[in-house]
Motif scaffolding. Structure first.
Motif, PDB file in Angstrom:
ATOM      1  N   ALA A   6       0.841  -1.207   0.000  1.00 62.87           N
ATOM      2  CA  ALA A   6       0.000   0.000   0.000  1.00 62.87           C
ATOM      3  C   ALA A   6       0.873   1.253   0.000  1.00 62.87           C
ATOM      4  O   ALA A   6       0.619   2.207  -0.758  1.00 62.87           O
ATOM      5  N   ALA A   7       1.905   1.257   0.827  1.00 63.93           N
ATOM      6  CA  ALA A   7       2.810   2.407   0.878  1.00 63.93           C
ATOM      7  C   ALA A   7       3.560   2.559  -0.445  1.00 63.93           C
ATOM      8  O   ALA A   7       3.746   3.673  -0.953  1.00 63.93           O
ATOM      9  N   TYR A   8       3.969   1.435  -1.018  1.00 55.95           N
ATOM     10  CA  TYR A   8       4.665   1.445  -2.310  1.00 55.95           C
ATOM     11  C   TYR A   8       3.753   2.016  -3.396  1.00 55.95           C
ATOM     12  O   TYR A   8       4.164   2.896  -4.170  1.00 55.95           O
ATOM     13  N   ASP A   9       2.516   1.534  -3.459  1.00 55.93           N
ATOM     14  CA  ASP A   9       1.565   2.014  -4.464  1.00 55.93           C
ATOM     15  C   ASP A   9       1.333   3.514  -4.332  1.00 55.93           C
ATOM     16  O   ASP A   9       1.261   4.241  -5.341  1.00 55.93           O
ATOM     17  N   ASP A  10       1.206   3.996  -3.101  1.00 50.96           N
ATOM     18  CA  ASP A  10       0.993   5.423  -2.882  1.00 50.96           C
ATOM     19  C   ASP A  10       2.156   6.243  -3.442  1.00 50.96           C
ATOM     20  O   ASP A  10       1.955   7.313  -4.037  1.00 50.96           O
ATOM     21  N   LYS A  11       3.372   5.741  -3.274  1.00 48.40           N
ATOM     22  CA  LYS A  11       4.543   6.463  -3.774  1.00 48.40           C
ATOM     23  C   LYS A  11       4.618   6.415  -5.291  1.00 48.40           C
ATOM     24  O   LYS A  11       5.028   7.390  -5.935  1.00 48.40           O
ATOM     25  N   VAL A  12       4.212   5.282  -5.883  1.00 43.79           N
ATOM     26  CA  VAL A  12       4.167   5.191  -7.342  1.00 43.79           C
ATOM     27  C   VAL A  12       3.182   6.218  -7.894  1.00 43.79           C
ATOM     28  O   VAL A  12       3.485   6.942  -8.847  1.00 43.79           O
ATOM     29  N   VAL A  13       2.003   6.295  -7.297  1.00 43.96           N
ATOM     30  CA  VAL A  13       0.995   7.256  -7.751  1.00 43.96           C
ATOM     31  C   VAL A  13       1.511   8.688  -7.596  1.00 43.96           C
ATOM     32  O   VAL A  13       1.320   9.532  -8.483  1.00 43.96           O
ATOM     33  N   ALA A  14       2.195   8.966  -6.493  1.00 44.48           N
ATOM     34  CA  ALA A  14       2.732  10.315  -6.282  1.00 44.48           C
ATOM     35  C   ALA A  14       3.734  10.682  -7.377  1.00 44.48           C
ATOM     36  O   ALA A  14       3.737  11.819  -7.874  1.00 44.48           O
ATOM     37  N   ILE A  15       4.562   9.725  -7.778  1.00 38.33           N
ATOM     38  CA  ILE A  15       5.521   9.984  -8.860  1.00 38.33           C
ATOM     39  C   ILE A  15       4.774  10.193 -10.172  1.00 38.33           C
ATOM     40  O   ILE A  15       5.104  11.086 -10.955  1.00 38.33           O
ATOM     41  N   MET A  16       3.749   9.378 -10.417  1.00 41.99           N
ATOM     42  CA  MET A  16       2.957   9.520 -11.634  1.00 41.99           C
ATOM     43  C   MET A  16       2.298  10.902 -11.700  1.00 41.99           C
ATOM     44  O   MET A  16       2.206  11.507 -12.770  1.00 41.99           O
ATOM     45  N   LYS A  17       1.847  11.397 -10.570  1.00 41.10           N
ATOM     46  CA  LYS A  17       1.153  12.692 -10.528  1.00 41.10           C
ATOM     47  C   LYS A  17       2.118  13.878 -10.596  1.00 41.10           C
ATOM     48  O   LYS A  17       1.691  15.008 -10.846  1.00 41.10           O
ATOM     49  N   SER A  18       3.408  13.627 -10.363  1.00 33.11           N
ATOM     50  CA  SER A  18       4.376  14.724 -10.238  1.00 33.11           C
ATOM     51  C   SER A  18       4.654  15.460 -11.537  1.00 33.11           C
ATOM     52  O   SER A  18       5.069  16.625 -11.517  1.00 33.11           O
ATOM     53  N   GLY A  19       4.457  14.789 -12.676  1.00 33.64           N
ATOM     54  CA  GLY A  19       4.737  15.436 -13.955  1.00 33.64           C
ATOM     55  C   GLY A  19       6.209  15.668 -14.211  1.00 33.64           C
ATOM     56  O   GLY A  19       6.577  16.506 -15.046  1.00 33.64           O
ATOM     57  N   LEU A  20       7.065  14.929 -13.528  1.00 39.15           N
ATOM     58  CA  LEU A  20       8.510  15.116 -13.674  1.00 39.15           C
ATOM     59  C   LEU A  20       8.996  14.620 -15.031  1.00 39.15           C
ATOM     60  O   LEU A  20       8.457  13.664 -15.590  1.00 39.15           O
ATOM     61  N   PRO A  21      10.062  15.242 -15.568  1.00 42.58           N
ATOM     62  CA  PRO A  21      10.671  14.715 -16.790  1.00 42.58           C
ATOM     63  C   PRO A  21      11.363  13.382 -16.490  1.00 42.58           C
ATOM     64  O   PRO A  21      11.590  13.030 -15.329  1.00 42.58           O
TER      65      PRO A  21
END
Length: 196
Positions: free
Chosen positions: A33-48
């Motif tokens: 669950a913690a891993y998934d939350d961090k993946v989603v946060a990276i996906m939402k970040s819009g980083l190059p």
């Protein structure tokens, strides 16, 4: 939706089916669950791409048991490999996995990650099922084992394909002829050719 670890070839598992669900195994599920939350946060970040790779690299190092994965990928030569070669292989596998994640999870389009509360057991390991829904759908099975005081991911299975088995198959000849150091160099070359 693509896999969570690199797929260099198709290796389909022919092993036994998952064991019956165990009693509540909140530790492994909480880790995912913690891993998934961090993946989603990276996906939402819009980083190059370079920044996304860096974020995923830190997440892979934190969430996966990369030394155990490297030992399984390299095989019998792992124990006798020089410490520097083992460290290089771990670093290369970590970066290679991070690059794959960064390519597969570029942006967020409303995806939801739902964890099945009925954690499965396979020997001492726990199997956590995650359904990804939103722009597409996928079912992933995360295989975890205890590492230190917590849980760590050692494999991801999607569509009956073990990512660990794929990596072992893809790197088997390199590991057999050149050991951990050669595996590190090959992965660096693969990632460089791909422009990452």
């Amino acid at each position: 939706m693509k896999s969570w670890m690199p797929l260099a070839a198709a290796v389909v598992l022919a092993g036994p089916a998952l064991a019956a669900p165990a009693a509540a195994e909140t530790g492994a599920a909480a880790h995912i669950a913690a891993y998934d939350d961090k993946v989603v946060a990276i996906m939402k970040s819009g980083l190059p791409m370079p920044a996304r790779v860096a974020r995923f690299q830190a997440l892979v190092a934190q969430s996966y048991d990369m030394p155990a994965i490297a030992a399984l990928v390299i095989g019998p030569g792992w124990a006798s490999a020089p410490a520097a070669d083992r460290a290089a292989a771990i670093a290369a596998l970590t970066r290679h996995s991070a690059i794959s994640l960064a390519r597969n999870f570029k942006s967020w389009s409303g995806e939801r990650f739902t964890i099945d509360p009925a954690v499965q057991q396979r020997g001492p390991d726990s199997i956590v099922k995650v359904t990804i829904s939103g722009s597409g759908s996928d079912i992933l099975y995360f295989r975890l084992h205890r590492a230190g005081t917590g849980w760590s991911i050692v494999d991801v299975i999607s569509g009956g394909v073990s990512q660990l088995a794929v990596q072992r198959s893809d790197l088997a000849s390199t590991a057999a002829t050149g050991g951990a150091g050669a595996v590190a160099k090959r992965l660096a070359q693969v990632d460089a050719k791909a422009g990452s």
